[in-house]
Design an enzyme around this catalytic site. Structure first.
Site, short mmCIF file in Angstrom:
data_model
loop_
_atom_site.label_atom_id
_atom_site.label_comp_id
_atom_site.label_asym_id
_atom_site.label_seq_id
_atom_site.Cartn_x
_atom_site.Cartn_y
_atom_site.Cartn_z
N ASP A 565 3.86 5.91 -5.93
CA ASP A 565 2.83 5.65 -6.91
C ASP A 565 3.06 5.95 -8.37
O ASP A 565 4.19 6.18 -8.52
CB ASP A 565 1.60 6.52 -6.41
CG ASP A 565 0.28 5.98 -6.68
OD1 ASP A 565 0.24 4.85 -7.40
OD2 ASP A 565 -0.66 6.89 -6.82
N ASP A 641 -5.99 0.55 -7.16
CA ASP A 641 -6.90 1.65 -7.15
C ASP A 641 -8.13 0.52 -7.46
O ASP A 641 -8.82 0.43 -8.30
CB ASP A 641 -7.12 2.38 -8.51
CG ASP A 641 -5.79 3.43 -8.23
OD1 ASP A 641 -5.22 3.56 -7.22
OD2 ASP A 641 -5.26 4.01 -9.40
N HIS A 699 -7.92 4.47 2.43
CA HIS A 699 -7.74 5.39 1.22
C HIS A 699 -8.88 5.67 0.43
O HIS A 699 -9.79 4.78 0.15
CB HIS A 699 -6.49 4.81 0.47
CG HIS A 699 -6.01 5.94 -0.49
ND1 HIS A 699 -5.58 7.43 -0.20
CD2 HIS A 699 -5.39 5.82 -1.80
CE1 HIS A 699 -5.32 7.85 -1.32
NE2 HIS A 699 -5.15 7.11 -2.20
#
Length: 968
Positions: A565, A641, A699
């Site tokens: 990430d 995100d 997630h």
């Protein structure tokens, strides 16, 4: 009590990280990221709209080689010369390179092997026509036309112009130059003590005085590339002075200064697609599949950035950049790939072609019919023009052409295609154990559980928080005992701590990226003050890879896999939340030259480490957020995100489709959205959609409510469980598709126009898509939806079968499909055969030897075809031929199983449990099975005359053997 300097810095770092963490809860702050008007090179390139191109091709300089043409281009405004190369490539491709003829120093070009898998194989070109104003090149079955004044290049395929370079005269190549010092600046520099200091510090440090003819980096004529010294004297034209703008040599944004020691270096050119109305690609953007006109907005931007809770319907840059664009019409598909890892902006407009110009290229362009054209304008901050033209002619051809350049997605291990459960963060070993147990308690399969940054010791990667995870090896073994895997996060920012082994080694070995002054680059990320390894250097990638060895990564096992990430790279206190462009990499290259490829190098190094730790035996799984062209060779990516809102669910489809058609075939979006708290309906619909996307992971953000499936109302939990189970049932089909994708580069999840290229009404369709060539899916993406209109392509000759009801639908029309909460519209294409495994297992590995069901969907002729790929699901032995590939053919009421890999000795105990045949119009009198090893035997069956479904029970033959099922 006074604080020590170290304590003060520690507190400041914590305050910054907390501030960033809090900002993650709010929506994206667009002011953190540049617009085109705030980017010097974008503003200059976009404003460059000459009535006539200043560039002229000097035809008397033409050099023809068997596979290449070279010619000089002259900028008549400043007299700078460029070198144009047009190269013929195999597989119906060409390459166009433009660089300075005599640069004062080299410009960055990506080394072969990093993005390109090798030197592309060249093919013959030859001059077919030449006059005073143009040259025509014969190239395979195509033609390339170079026009001298104004300069342009046209590519003609099947007697149609399909790609044009510089048709609008927007080539702008900012040549390397020495900075012009004004009289006022000279006076300031010479005046007084401060002026003297300025003059001294402004000189490049080489230990001697700057020599005449050196550039700002201290490179003189003696350091030019070999063979250019004499050319520099013979070819140099008197250079006209160009007006300089303030941002050419230094630029600032929100308090960040970007020194530009090389001055302006951008390159831009327009690329037009005559005959086309739609273009696709250039991910990553939260936008439509068919790219929009940018006339009234900023260009599409390619610059890898950490943009959390990103805005929808936007051309803004996100986490990855693939400078590949496809154009498609009813007769042709073409593509362009510009190999350049610096920041890019791309304008798009939809216009009509200038037939008077095209008529000079092809004779038939006459008459009154208007020719549509998409005009695009590409500009990069540095590097060179290096464009690959992929001439198709069909979608599958373009996919193979691009794969021949940059490679394909390696076949993932089976578990990677199953369901993944993640959260930032599972709290401790007990939390992990409870989540794992609850999946079993509620009969929900899953294969992988993930740990985010909180599992580490103070954000020091390759470590564990000993208070929360005191026995990591035992924890992983408890998971793997059930056939499951674990993933931990390993980010590229390295906490500055002399007691942290990775930091100390990288510092002592000189592995970190440098700032413009030559010291280790320092920025803030999750650990606080951090430095970043220079992954552009192969030796540093090798070092990083070595850290994944089980003996190096304490607490790891071979069942622990990795997640990269923040590898854009994300720098909390950097400009646009990323690294300063004037940071220095190996070889003296600036970060601006390599920014978009950095994340891919992190991904590559991690994958190579995962492979090396097993001696090259086991296939790895590594997920990356940042990516570039060629990232498909290293594994999966996701869309970053996102937010738990309906709009983000809906946009996940075009985002993944855009990735898929540009080579990134293994991708997905976080189920439920990373931010916010989706309600039960949204979360349920998201699971249904994601079950039909290549990478399937739930997630969520640290501050969201827990949302494991069993925490929802019973009705929703059951629907989610069924969606996940359907994914597992279809794993044989997914696995076969990924095997074929490694071979030919085709997308697994694909737009409808890929399968039905002549149906113009599908060219903008992005809510309905195909999985392979056999399944069509139309997820529900709006609240309260009780039904959706689904268009069924293929014309009236095409059958489609509802996978739930088996109802048959004719193509060529739209139909309303009811969508109660437990329904996701999914249809099997007539003429296809899909392999499934219908026994419920808690993890994919536990069902590796389970029997198969074949679902046969007949077309109008009563025929169908399909295939099945089987190997050991986790090693690289398949590359040695250790696999089973079966081809299923149903024709004239006979189902035949043929061996597609006759040389293999690989075996499986899996057998055929059931055959379902949809669309059989008459009831059989008997069903028999025979094989070379056994005589004909009768089989039991049932027939539903209303639904026209034949179900054959327990043929009980090995799926890997030759056999024939006959229907009388």
């Amino acid at each position: 009590m006074a604080l020590s300097m170290r304590s003060t810095v520690y507190i400041l770092n914590k305050v910054l990280v907390v501030g960033v963490l809090l900002s993650y809860v709010a929506s994206v702050d667009k002011s953190n990221f540049k617009t085109c008007d705030q980017s010097g090179f974008c503003k200059r390139q976009r404003a460059y709209k000459p009535d006539q191109s200043p560039y002229v091709a000097l035809l008397d300089s033409v050099q023809i080689e068997p596979t290449k043409m070279k010619v000089q281009l002259l900028n008549t405004q400043n007299q700078v010369r460029l070198l144009l190369e047009v190269i013929g490539l195999e597989r119906n491709m060409a390459r166009v390179k433009i660089n300075e003829l005599n640069p004062i120093k080299p410009r960055y070009e990506i080394p072969v092997g990093d993005v390109l898998i090798g030197d592309p194989k060249q093919d013959k070109i030859e001059i077919s026509h030449k006059d005073g104003g143009s040259i025509s090149l014969a190239f395979q079955s195509n033609k390339i036309v170079l026009q001298s004044k104004p300069f342009r290049i046209d590519f003609v395929a099947s007697e149609h112009p399909v790609v044009s370079l510089n048709a609008n005269g927007l080539l702008k190549f900012e040549h390397l130059r020495l900075k012009t010092v004004t009289q006022e600046e000279k006076k300031e520099q010479a005046g007084g003590f401060l002026g003297g200091l300025y003059s001294w510090f402004s000189k490049p440090f080489r230990g001697d005085e700057k020599q005449e003819g050196e550039n700002q980096e201290g490179q003189g004529a003696e350091e030019r590339p070999e063979g250019q010294e004499q050319a520099a004297e013979e070819e140099k034209e008197p250079e006209a002075k160009e007006p300089e703008e303030p941002d050419m040599w230094e630029e600032s944004f929100k308090g960040h200064s970007d020194s530009k020691p090389n001055g302006p270096t951008s390159v831009g050119i327009d690329i037009s697609f005559p005959g086309f109305e739609q273009v696709y690609g250039i991910p990553e953007h939260a936008d439509s599949l068919a790219l929009r006109s940018t006339k009234d907005m900023d260009p599409y931007r390619l610059y890898n950035l950490d943009v959390f809770e990103y805005e929808l319907d936007s051309p803004a840059a996100l986490y990855g950049a693939v400078p590949v664009m496809l154009a498609h019409n009813e007769k042709q598909t073409v593509g362009v790939f510009w190999q350049n890892p610096s920041e890019a902006w791309i304008d798009i407009s939809h216009n009509l072609a200038d037939k008077s110009v095209l008529s000079k290229v092809v004779d038939f362009v006459k008459g009154g019919d208007q020719i549509p054209q998409v005009d695009t304008h590409w500009f990069f901050e540095s590097g060179i023009v290096d464009i690959f033209i992929m001439l198709g002619p069909g979608p599958a051809d373009v996919f193979k052409q691009y794969a021949a350049l940059t490679g394909t997605t390696p076949l993932p291990p089976m578990f990677a295609l199953a369901y993944h459960q993640s959260r930032w963060n599972y709290n401790d070993e007990e939390d992990v154990s409870n989540v794992d147990a609850n999946f079993d308690k509620h009969d929900i399969p899953y294969d992988v559980i993930w740990l985010d940054i909180e599992h580490t010791d103070g954000k020091r990667y390759f470590t564990w928080d000993k208070s929360k995870f005191p026995n990591p090896e035992e924890m992983v073994r408890n998971i793997s005992a059930k056939g499951r895997k674990m993933v931990t996060i390993v980010d590229p920012h390295i906490k500055k701590d002399d007691h942290y082994k990775i930091y100390k080694e990288c510092r002592d070995l000189g592995h970190f990226i440098k700032n413009k002054d030559g010291n280790d680059y320092d920025g803030w990320c999750w650990p606080g003050s951090s430095s970043w390894p220079d992954f552009t250097k192969p030796a540093i990638r090798q070092y990083w890879a070595s850290k994944f060895a089980v003996e190096e990564y304490e607490g790891s096992t071979l069942d622990l896999h990795t997640w990269n990430d923040m590898n854009e790279p994300s720098v909390f206190n950097g400009p646009e939340i990323t690294m300063h462009k004037d940071a220095k990499h190996d070889g003296g290259w600036e970060h601006r030259d390599v920014h978009n490829i950095y994340g891919m190098f992190v991904h590559q190094a991690t994958v190579e480490g995962m492979v090396a730790r097993t001696g090259g035996l086991l296939r790895p799984f590594v997920l990356s957020r940042a990516f570039f062209a060629g990232s498909q060779r290293w594994g999966a990516v996701w869309t970053g995100d996102n937010t738990g809102e309906w709009g983000h669910l809906k946009v996940s489809m075009p985002m993944i489709l855009s990735l898929s058609i540009t080579g990134i075939t293994f991708s997905g979006a976080d189920v439920g959205g990373f931010f916010k708290n989706p309600d039960s309906e949204l979360l349920t619909r998201w699971y249904q959609a994601a079950a039909y996307q290549p990478f399937f992971r739930a997630h969520a953000h640290l501050d969201t409510r827990r949302r494991e499936p069993w925490l929802l109302p019973e009705e929703n939990m059951k629907v989610i469980r069924q969606a996940i189970r359907e994914r597992y049932a279809l794993l044989p089909y997914w696995y076969t598709l990924f095997y074929k994708a490694e071979k030919d580069g085709g997308p697994v999840m694909r737009p409808l126009w890929v399968e039905f290229p002549s149906e113009k009404g599908l060219f903008k369709e992005e809510e309905t898509f195909m999985i392979g060539d056999a399944l069509m899916v139309r997820p529900v993406t709006a609240a309260g939806t009780q039904g959706v209109n689904v268009f069924f392509p293929g014309g009236t000759e095409q059958y489609w079968y509802d996978t739930d009801t088996t109802e048959r639908v004719f193509g060529g029309a739209a139909h309303y499909v009811k969508t109660p909460l437990d329904k996701i519209p999914t249809f099997q294409r007539g003429g296809s055969i899909i392999p499934k495994k219908e026994r419920i297992r808690r993890a994919s590995n536990l069902g590796r030897h389970d029997p198969y069901t074949l679902v046969v969907a007949l077309d109008r002729k009563g025929s169908a075809r399909g295939d099945l790929y089987i190997d050991d699901y986790h090693t690289f032995h398949y590359r040695k031929g250790d696999f089973i590939y079966r081809e299923f053919i149903f024709k004239d009421k006979v189902l035949e199983n043929k061996n597609g890999n006759p040389g293999s000795t690989f075996t499986t105990p899996s057998w055929l449990e059931k055959v379902i045949i949809m669309g059989l119009s008459t009831s059989p009198s008997a069903v028999t099975i025979s094989s070379p090893k056994s005589a004909s035997t009768s089989l039991g069956f049932t027939y539903d005359s209303v639904k026209m479904i034949l179900t054959i029970r327990k043929p009980a033959v090995n799926i890997a053997e030759d056999w024939t099922i006959s229907i009388q």
